[in-house]
Motif scaffolding. Sequence first.
Motif, PDB file in Angstrom:
ATOM      1  N   LEU A 208      -0.804   5.415   0.093  1.00  0.00           N
ATOM      2  CA  LEU A 208      -0.366   6.665  -0.516  1.00  0.00           C
ATOM      3  C   LEU A 208       0.806   6.391  -1.446  1.00  0.00           C
ATOM      4  O   LEU A 208       1.632   5.520  -1.184  1.00  0.00           O
ATOM      5  CB  LEU A 208       0.122   7.645   0.564  1.00  0.00           C
ATOM      6  N   ASN A 209       0.891   7.155  -2.498  1.00  0.00           N
ATOM      7  CA  ASN A 209       2.049   7.135  -3.383  1.00  0.00           C
ATOM      8  C   ASN A 209       3.207   7.781  -2.621  1.00  0.00           C
ATOM      9  O   ASN A 209       3.134   8.955  -2.249  1.00  0.00           O
ATOM     10  CB  ASN A 209       1.699   7.919  -4.651  1.00  0.00           C
ATOM     11  N   GLN A 210       4.250   7.051  -2.396  1.00  0.00           N
ATOM     12  CA  GLN A 210       5.382   7.561  -1.609  1.00  0.00           C
ATOM     13  C   GLN A 210       6.239   8.567  -2.373  1.00  0.00           C
ATOM     14  O   GLN A 210       7.079   9.225  -1.782  1.00  0.00           O
ATOM     15  CB  GLN A 210       6.245   6.387  -1.108  1.00  0.00           C
TER      16      GLN A 210
ATOM     17  N   ASN B 131      -2.075  11.357  -8.836  1.00  0.00           N
ATOM     18  CA  ASN B 131      -1.576  10.053  -8.401  1.00  0.00           C
ATOM     19  C   ASN B 131      -1.293   9.997  -6.901  1.00  0.00           C
ATOM     20  O   ASN B 131      -0.249   9.520  -6.476  1.00  0.00           O
ATOM     21  CB  ASN B 131      -0.333   9.666  -9.207  1.00  0.00           C
ATOM     22  N   ILE B 132      -2.243  10.450  -6.109  1.00  0.00           N
ATOM     23  CA  ILE B 132      -2.078  10.469  -4.653  1.00  0.00           C
ATOM     24  C   ILE B 132      -1.956   9.055  -4.074  1.00  0.00           C
ATOM     25  O   ILE B 132      -1.304   8.844  -3.078  1.00  0.00           O
ATOM     26  CB  ILE B 132      -3.220  11.250  -3.966  1.00  0.00           C
ATOM     27  N   LEU B 133      -2.568   8.094  -4.746  1.00  0.00           N
ATOM     28  CA  LEU B 133      -2.509   6.696  -4.310  1.00  0.00           C
ATOM     29  C   LEU B 133      -1.581   5.904  -5.215  1.00  0.00           C
ATOM     30  O   LEU B 133      -1.277   6.322  -6.330  1.00  0.00           O
ATOM     31  CB  LEU B 133      -3.906   6.069  -4.351  1.00  0.00           C
ATOM     32  N   THR B 134      -1.165   4.741  -4.736  1.00  0.00           N
ATOM     33  CA  THR B 134      -0.415   3.849  -5.613  1.00  0.00           C
ATOM     34  C   THR B 134      -1.324   3.419  -6.758  1.00  0.00           C
ATOM     35  O   THR B 134      -2.555   3.426  -6.627  1.00  0.00           O
ATOM     36  CB  THR B 134       0.074   2.599  -4.862  1.00  0.00           C
ATOM     37  N   GLU B 135      -0.748   3.039  -7.862  1.00  0.00           N
ATOM     38  CA  GLU B 135      -1.541   2.612  -9.016  1.00  0.00           C
ATOM     39  C   GLU B 135      -2.401   1.403  -8.668  1.00  0.00           C
ATOM     40  O   GLU B 135      -3.570   1.329  -9.051  1.00  0.00           O
ATOM     41  CB  GLU B 135      -0.630   2.290 -10.201  1.00  0.00           C
ATOM     42  N   GLU B 136      -1.845   0.445  -7.923  1.00  0.00           N
ATOM     43  CA  GLU B 136      -2.598  -0.746  -7.533  1.00  0.00           C
ATOM     44  C   GLU B 136      -3.819  -0.371  -6.690  1.00  0.00           C
ATOM     45  O   GLU B 136      -4.916  -0.897  -6.898  1.00  0.00           O
ATOM     46  CB  GLU B 136      -1.694  -1.708  -6.748  1.00  0.00           C
TER      47      GLU B 136
ATOM     48  N   MET C  11     -12.349  16.939   0.415  1.00  0.00           N
ATOM     49  CA  MET C  11     -11.400  16.236  -0.428  1.00  0.00           C
ATOM     50  C   MET C  11     -12.176  15.370  -1.411  1.00  0.00           C
ATOM     51  O   MET C  11     -13.183  14.756  -1.050  1.00  0.00           O
ATOM     52  CB  MET C  11     -10.509  15.346   0.440  1.00  0.00           C
ATOM     53  N   VAL C  12     -11.715  15.340  -2.638  1.00  0.00           N
ATOM     54  CA  VAL C  12     -12.331  14.491  -3.662  1.00  0.00           C
ATOM     55  C   VAL C  12     -11.215  13.611  -4.235  1.00  0.00           C
ATOM     56  O   VAL C  12     -10.179  14.115  -4.660  1.00  0.00           O
ATOM     57  CB  VAL C  12     -12.948  15.324  -4.789  1.00  0.00           C
ATOM     58  N   LEU C  13     -11.437  12.316  -4.228  1.00  0.00           N
ATOM     59  CA  LEU C  13     -10.545  11.391  -4.912  1.00  0.00           C
ATOM     60  C   LEU C  13     -11.250  11.004  -6.211  1.00  0.00           C
ATOM     61  O   LEU C  13     -12.339  10.460  -6.183  1.00  0.00           O
ATOM     62  CB  LEU C  13     -10.292  10.135  -4.070  1.00  0.00           C
ATOM     63  N   GLY C  14     -10.651  11.304  -7.336  1.00  0.00           N
ATOM     64  CA  GLY C  14     -11.260  11.017  -8.632  1.00  0.00           C
ATOM     65  C   GLY C  14     -10.721   9.729  -9.209  1.00  0.00           C
ATOM     66  O   GLY C  14      -9.513   9.493  -9.193  1.00  0.00           O
ATOM     67  N   PHE C  15     -11.618   8.906  -9.737  1.00  0.00           N
ATOM     68  CA  PHE C  15     -11.209   7.625 -10.305  1.00  0.00           C
ATOM     69  C   PHE C  15     -11.636   7.467 -11.758  1.00  0.00           C
ATOM     70  O   PHE C  15     -11.702   6.360 -12.267  1.00  0.00           O
ATOM     71  CB  PHE C  15     -11.749   6.472  -9.457  1.00  0.00           C
ATOM     72  N   THR C  16     -11.920   8.577 -12.427  1.00  0.00           N
ATOM     73  CA  THR C  16     -12.263   8.538 -13.833  1.00  0.00           C
ATOM     74  C   THR C  16     -10.957   8.641 -14.621  1.00  0.00           C
ATOM     75  O   THR C  16     -10.216   9.610 -14.457  1.00  0.00           O
ATOM     76  CB  THR C  16     -13.191   9.696 -14.211  1.00  0.00           C
TER      77      THR C  16
END
Length: 192
Positions: free
Chosen positions: A13-15, A36-41, A185-190
């Motif tokens: 998770l993005n802190q 940006n729910i996740l870290t960029e990496e 929940m949907v995580l989008g990666f586009t």
Amino acid sequence: ILKRTMQVPNIELNQALDRQAITQTLARDKRVRIENILTEESAEAIAETLKNHTPWQLAYTDETGAVKTLGNSDLEALTEEDYAQIKSNAYSRAAHHYQFMYKYFPIINAINDGALAPNSVLFNIATFLNGTDFLKFAREITGNTKLVKMDPQASLYEPGHFLNLHDDMGYSRDAADQSIRRYAMVLGFTKN
């Protein structure tokens, strides 16, 4: 079996998330978009895996409403005319009935079948989403302390793919699974 194809980062998770604002928006609007729910990496590794290393299957509903799937090799064997006919039939049915047509990869099924190598990116997504940190985050922003698991699948919508309006309650799910869906929940990666 999907094997590890790259250095696999931890999915995190993005802190820097504003958890209080996320919680308030979800409570008020019954939905929230978290940039940006996740870290960029983490996001880059997932996007790269989905784009270049995922054996997508086509899912669609037939004239009886039954779910049909075509595996990667089946898709490659389809002629353009066959694919166009499947798409045309799905469009016709969608005007009057619940229908969908998109590509997917069933992450949990692949793990259970031994088709995903441990420490591969998709395996780590499922581990992350069902891990302590993410479930704590989900419980915190929803206020629901009874959340116990996530059932992730990867989906790919190419031009012409669609999913009719639906409610994600999963009434047609496996009868042995007595869990109740609480949230989608949907995580989008586009990108862009």
